[in-house]
Motif scaffolding. Structure first.
Motif, PDB file in Angstrom:
ATOM      1  N   ASN A 143     -38.920 -14.520  45.410  1.00 28.97           N
ATOM      2  CA  ASN A 143     -37.615 -15.373  45.372  1.00 28.97           C
ATOM      3  C   ASN A 143     -36.676 -16.369  44.553  1.00 28.97           C
ATOM      4  O   ASN A 143     -34.837 -16.272  44.595  1.00 28.97           O
ATOM      5  CB  ASN A 143     -38.144 -16.786  46.528  1.00 28.97           C
ATOM      6  CG  ASN A 143     -38.592 -15.858  48.476  1.00 28.97           C
ATOM      7  OD1 ASN A 143     -37.583 -15.571  48.462  1.00 28.97           O
ATOM      8  ND2 ASN A 143     -39.879 -15.436  48.093  1.00 28.97           N
TER       9      ASN A 143
ATOM     10  N   THR B  28     -30.950  -9.697  50.366  1.00 28.62           N
ATOM     11  CA  THR B  28     -31.865  -9.930  52.145  1.00 28.62           C
ATOM     12  C   THR B  28     -32.507  -9.873  52.375  1.00 28.62           C
ATOM     13  O   THR B  28     -33.581 -10.379  52.626  1.00 28.62           O
ATOM     14  CB  THR B  28     -30.065 -11.090  52.674  1.00 28.62           C
ATOM     15  OG1 THR B  28     -29.542 -11.225  51.416  1.00 28.62           O
ATOM     16  CG2 THR B  28     -30.700 -11.746  53.116  1.00 28.62           C
ATOM     17  N   GLY B  29     -32.191  -7.676  52.656  1.00 22.77           N
ATOM     18  CA  GLY B  29     -32.877  -7.340  53.737  1.00 22.77           C
ATOM     19  C   GLY B  29     -34.212  -7.775  52.940  1.00 22.77           C
ATOM     20  O   GLY B  29     -35.309  -7.308  53.480  1.00 22.77           O
TER      21      GLY B  29
ATOM     22  N   ALA C  74     -36.420 -10.679  52.922  1.00 22.35           N
ATOM     23  CA  ALA C  74     -36.867 -10.069  54.713  1.00 22.35           C
ATOM     24  C   ALA C  74     -37.619  -9.610  54.572  1.00 22.35           C
ATOM     25  O   ALA C  74     -39.692  -9.759  55.064  1.00 22.35           O
ATOM     26  CB  ALA C  74     -35.775 -10.065  56.003  1.00 22.35           C
ATOM     27  N   ARG C  75     -38.080  -8.885  54.333  1.00 20.70           N
ATOM     28  CA  ARG C  75     -39.404  -7.635  54.055  1.00 20.70           C
ATOM     29  C   ARG C  75     -39.743  -7.798  53.312  1.00 20.70           C
ATOM     30  O   ARG C  75     -41.106  -7.758  53.828  1.00 20.70           O
ATOM     31  CB  ARG C  75     -38.620  -6.313  52.865  1.00 20.70           C
ATOM     32  CG  ARG C  75     -37.995  -5.031  54.065  1.00 20.70           C
ATOM     33  CD  ARG C  75     -38.302  -3.381  53.971  1.00 20.70           C
ATOM     34  NE  ARG C  75     -37.723  -2.685  54.828  1.00 20.70           N
ATOM     35  CZ  ARG C  75     -37.795  -1.909  54.167  1.00 20.70           C
ATOM     36  NH1 ARG C  75     -37.975  -0.551  53.768  1.00 20.70           N
ATOM     37  NH2 ARG C  75     -36.114  -0.964  54.969  1.00 20.70           N
TER      38      ARG C  75
ATOM     39  N   ALA D  36     -41.891 -10.546  55.471  1.00 14.35           N
ATOM     40  CA  ALA D  36     -42.878  -9.982  56.276  1.00 14.35           C
ATOM     41  C   ALA D  36     -44.374  -9.048  56.283  1.00 14.35           C
ATOM     42  O   ALA D  36     -44.548  -8.913  57.122  1.00 14.35           O
ATOM     43  CB  ALA D  36     -42.071  -9.261  57.377  1.00 14.35           C
TER      44      ALA D  36
END
Lengths: 355, 386, 296
Positions: free
Chosen positions: B345, B372-373, B376-377, B380
């Motif tokens: 991050n 960014t995607g 996000a993964r 998650a």
């Protein structure tokens, strides 16, 4: 060493302690014997770690790549979609490409050494020639000068000079090889090797710079060993020569040199074996290409420096490139082992003469 | 004999004193937002009252600026909002260590990120900051270790191959691909070489294995000098080598000439090309910029005129030899070691500054979206249980 | 030259050519000596000049950094300390055990002792890079698979210095006169009691000198560690045997390969520190040797 006396002494011990002490003694001897076998275990380990992958290198095929791998991901593709391990299609086993085992004929019968390429070539001669050239240069630097220093210490130096010179040589002998490597890179290469080679241009990396520096590195060892060999020449011979009116030079070249020759030869051989095995200096000073050449001004690799070089960029385990580390290592081991054996033989002969 | 023991004790005490002085080195400071700070404190965080300040480079200045007026300056700046939250993720990663290995091209970038991250976590957690070790095994060597489970993050100067992914899958290792920066492969020659620009067809001719491969520069183009060509290449296990095989037009790395000095260490190429009048080599653009005083970077022409490798031409893909660089964090490390997630991050949110400080070409806007995607993964991913 | 030839040449004792040759010979010897002394001097001066600007307290206290201006060697110093002390301690213990076994508990003419002696001499002549291969195949990968950690580096260097240590400790034990042992036996002591109470204390200075020399070899060695897989950037001190690490010689190697002048300065400064450490170790060895020159 003192078998009889200790046995006698033991029989005289007061009986109360004897049993306990004997038990301790047995345990101690057992433990010590176990520890003493460590050297043998290491030797077996070395031989095994070298021989096994080398055997694979010459007999088994190894994975060299996959037929489906030539897909280049460019800047645009990399921004186009998200990928993680689940999005990447796995290679099918049928796409695996193999590299054939290298034959001894290829290994010793070719002069092209490109082991790390996909369609590699495995002729070891460039490494052998590189090793010989670097060793020869080192010999030319170290052996005459080493014998000269030994003559000086043995015949010319006063006791006080000797007492200063010996530690200086020890200090020089204790300088780490990486320091010599740095020295080769920033001084010997650009200022010495570049200016003394008449046959070709000398590049930034050269066998010459490496050889000179390796020679300087083994010089103190050469001098010390030769000095020891000369010290072993019986004084009566030396004094006899002086009595006949010989000058110091004549004593050196006419008496000490021939009488101590086998010891000096042994020293030379040990020094050579050090030069052959030297890695860091050659790695830093001689470049990273195994060129098939007899020109010292060129870039070259020795067996030892190749091994170090191959270790810097990790080779896939069990690839042919990885196995070369062991095959070349075994060759290096055999050569240095042979030289050490030879030096021991020479020394033994020399002992027989004067004891 | 007792005097030896005394000497030994004295020696040990001296060692202990030196060691403890080294350990208690950090100065106590009282700074506020806007005060100057040192380059070595970049990304250090300090608490002032109830707010937090961070040592940051002053916008508009650069570590590598030739203009003395724009030379890097550092100042404390108040941390606000989301950025502050992101930094505090790190405080949960006490005393953790992260193993990063792989491409030697990406290593300088990852090293800068590691240095900043360590500074940041140390300032949050006292001496017990997160430890990041960065290796240079090469892209292939890095993936090998990565797929054996030995490393947390693999640096790569090319995308992972399906064969490598297969080995990872066989060992149950899953990962996320993150584009982290871009790079132009710079073709460099000796400063004395009169050539300024090469056509891609000439580059192909220069590097392709063939019986008629040129040995002199004049063999390629008769107007060029007759100096002997001396090739320097990247390590055969590196992503740079693979990428050059694809981008140089020779048709894959298997067709690249073998009579080159190859090394995992780009410095070998710099030194070699610098010292040899006929030398030619290739490596990442950042190295070419850093060593502009030692080697000459060529312009390349793929039919639309000579293009110099710059940030704009690489990002715009007009420079013929442009490529993305990646990092591959291991999913199990992200789940089990909070420090790995915090590092990824941190790396991603500060990637522009890190790229600038390490002289890499920053990501394009579309790549930022992909990044960014990916984050996000990662977010998650299932959390560690217990 | 045979004796008769020698005598014949001597009969011509006043010839000027002989004196000329003598002078020439001495000149050659001086040149050889100067070569060694000049090498040492140039090496030290050259290193000091390039390293002077980088040497400072910060250089020792700071950690490695991607920026040369604030690079330091603290983690390399501690890494060297860990690796060297561990391998020194382990190899000294094993060497002592081996030496005691060979010198005190086996017959010098026995086949076993001759076998082990030859074996150790062979090991002492094996190039250090081969120990790197052994470490790579057995410790870093293969059966142990410790990876590139403090433990695997220490294990590799232990194996490398062990033969030297054994030779040195054996020499130290050999130097203890038999009369000391026989006196002890005469008083009723067992072999182990004799070794433990008489021989070892008497041999201590010799053992100390020998092990210091072994340790300094481990401190300066780079080749096997390069093969094991040197890490580029480790900015923290080792935390245990399974920790990542770097050592001074690897740091020097890494910086020496860099092309920018700043790194050359860093390499030289690190060399100065390494050489100072080695000189200090050697000085201690020499002091011990001189102080404890016991004449039996």
């Amino acid at each position: 060493m003192t078998t009889i006396s200790s046995a006698t002494a033991a029989s005289l011990l007061p009986t109360g302690h004897v049993k306990k002490q004997r038990r301790i003694e047995k345990v101690v001897v057992g433990v010590l014997a176990l520890i003493a076998s460590s050297g043998v275990i290491i030797t077996i380990g070395i031989v095994f770690s070298l021989v096994q992958p080398t055997y694979k290198f010459f007999t088994e095929r190894a994975i060299s790549g996959y037929a489906s791998d030539e897909t280049f991901v460019g800047i645009e593709e990399s921004g186009a979609g998200l990928r993680d391990s689940s999005d990447i299609s796995f290679a099918d086993e049928s796409l695996i490409q193999y590299a054939d085992p290298v034959s001894l004929g290829d290994f010793f019968g070719s002069t092209a050494w490109y082991p790390q390429y996909e369609n590699g070539e495995f002729g070891v001669w460039p490494l052998i020639v590189g090793t010989l050239l670097v060793m020869l240069t080192a010999t030319i630097v170290a052996v005459p000068a080493g014998i000269g220093i030994a003559f000086f210490l043995n015949q010319y130096a006063k006791e006080r000079t000797r007492r200063i010179l010996k530690p200086v040589l020890e200090v020089l002998a204790g300088v780490p090889t990486v320091v010599f490597g740095f020295f080769a890179l920033v001084f010997v290469g650009p200022y010495i090797a570049k200016n003394i080679w008449p046959f070709s241009d000398v590049g930034i990396y050269s066998g010459l710079a490496a050889g000179i520096t390796v020679g300087l590195m083994i010089l103190p060892m050469m001098a010390t060993l030769a000095d020891d060999a000369m010290a072993a020449v019986p004084n009566s011979l030396v004094e006899g020569a002086f009595a006949l009116g010989a000058t110091r030079r004549e004593v050196c070249t006419g008496v000490i040199l021939p009488a101590g020759l086998s010891g000096i030869m042994a020293a030379v051989i040990i020094a050579l074996s050090r030069a052959i095995g030297e890695t860091t200096i050659v790695l830093l000073a001689a470049g990273s290409q195994a060129v098939w050449t007899f020109n010292l001004g060129s870039e070259m690799q020795t067996m030892a420096s190749y091994i170090g070089f191959a270790g810097i960029g990790d080779q896939p385990v069990d690839s042919k490139g990885y196995q070369t580390i062991f095959a070349v290592g075994l060759l290096l081991f055999i050569i240095t082992f042979g030289l050490n054996m030879l030096s021991r033989k020479v020394v033994r002969r020399f002992r027989e003469v004067y004891e | 004999m007792t005097s030896f023991r005394k000497q030994l004790v004295r020696g040990l005490i001296a060692t202990a004193v030196v060691a403890s002085t080294l350990a208690v080195g950090a100065p106590v400071f009282a700074a506020k937002s806007g005060d100057k700070c040192e380059q070595r404190d970049a990304y250090k965080i300090a608490k002032v009252g109830t707010s937090y300040i961070r040592c940051e480079i002053v916008p508009g200045t650069s570590l590598h600026s030739a203009d003395p007026k724009k030379k890097a300056a550092f100042k404390w700046k108040t941390l606000t909002g989301k950025a502050a939250d992101a930094q505090w993720v790190m405080s949960s990663a006490k005393n953790a260590s992260i193993r990063v290995d792989g491409s030697s091209t990406v290593a300088p970038l990852a090293t800068v990120a590691a240095k900043y991250f360590e500074t940041a976590t140390k300032s949050v957690n006292g001496k017990k900051g997160v430890k990041v070790a960065v290796g240079i095994a090469g892209t292939g060597g890095g993936f090998e270790k990565f797929c054996r489970g030995e490393t947390d993050i693999s640096n790569a100067s090319r995308a992972i191959k399906s064969s490598e992914a297969a080995i990872c899958a066989a060992n149950g290792i899953t990962f996320t691909e993150i584009p982290i920066a871009n790079d132009g492969l710079a073709l460099v020659v000796n400063k004395s070489n009169p050539i300024d620009c090469m056509k891609m067809s000439e580059v192909t001719k220069l590097w392709k294995t063939s019986a008629t491969a040129p040995t002199k520069w004049s063999d390629i183009n008769s107007s060029w000098p007759s100096t002997t060509i001396k090739l320097f290449g990247a390590g055969t296990d590196s992503g740079t080598f693979d990428a050059f095989g694809d981008l140089s037009g020779v048709g894959g790395k298997a067709n690249l000439r073998k009579d080159a000095s190859t090394s995992e260490d780009d410095n070998v190429t710099v030194r070699g090309v610098n010292g040899d009048a006929g030398g030619v080599g290739y490596f990442g653009l950042s190295y070419a910029i850093e060593n502009a005083d030692k080697v000459k970077t060529l312009k390349l022409d793929k039919g639309a005129g000579c293009v110099e490798p710059t940030i704009a031409t690489v990002q715009g893909n007009t420079y013929p030899m442009s490529r993305p660089l990646f990092i591959y964090p291991k999913n199990s490390s992200l789940i089990n070691n909070p420090a790995v997630g915090a590092f990824v991050n941190f790396f991603a949110t500060n990637v522009k500054q890190i790229s600038d400080d390490a002289i890499f070409v920053p990501l394009t806007d579309t790549q930022i979206k992909a990044l960014t995607g990916a984050l996000a993964r990662i977010a998650a991913l299932p959390k560690k249980k217990g | 030259m045979t004796t008769t030839e020698l005598v014949a040449s001597l009969s011509d004792s006043t010839s000027p050519s002989r004196r000329y040759k003598d002078t020439l010979f001495l000149t050659v010897l001086w040149v050889s000596l100067l070569l060694a002394l000049l090498t040492l001097a140039t090496l030290v001066i050259n290193t000091l000049i390039s390293g002077a600007s980088s040497l400072s307290w910060n250089f020792i206290a700071f950690f490695p950094s991607p920026f040369p201006e604030d690079s330091g060697i603290q983690s390399a110093l501690f890494g060297s300390l860990w690796v060297t002390l561990t391998s020194g301690f382990v190899s000294l213990s094993v060497a002592l055990g081996t030496a005691i076994y060979l010198e005190e508990f086996t017959n010098p003419n026995s086949r076993l002792q001759r076998f082990i002696t030859v074996n150790i001499q062979t090991l002492a002549g094996v190039p250090s890079i081969v120990y790197g291969i052994l470490g790579l195949a057995f410790v870093v990968r293969g059966p142990l698979s410790w990876g590139f950690t403090v433990g695997s580096a220490a294990a590799t260097l232990t194996m490398m210095v062990l033969p030297l240590m054994i030779v040195a400790t054996r020499e130290a034990l050999k130097a203890v006169p038999p009369s000391l042992r026989e006196g002890s036996y005469a008083l009723g002591a067992t072999r182990w009691q004799t070794v433990y109470r008489q021989v070892l204390p008497a041999a201590r200075p010799g053992i100390a000198t020998g092990s210091i020399l072994g340790v300094s070899r481990a401190l300066g060695e780079s080749a096997p560690l390069i093969l094991l897989g040197a890490l580029a950037y480790v900015s923290y001190n080792p935390t245990g045997f399974d920790s990542d690490f770097t050592v001074l010689p690897l740091m020097i190697f890494k910086w020496a390969t860099e092309v920018q002048d700043e790194y050359r300065g860093l390499a030289a400064a690190a060399i100065v520190v390494l050489l100072l450490l080695l000189f200090a170790l050697n000085a201690v060895a020499i002091i011990i040797r001189d102080r404890s020159r016991i004449r039996w």
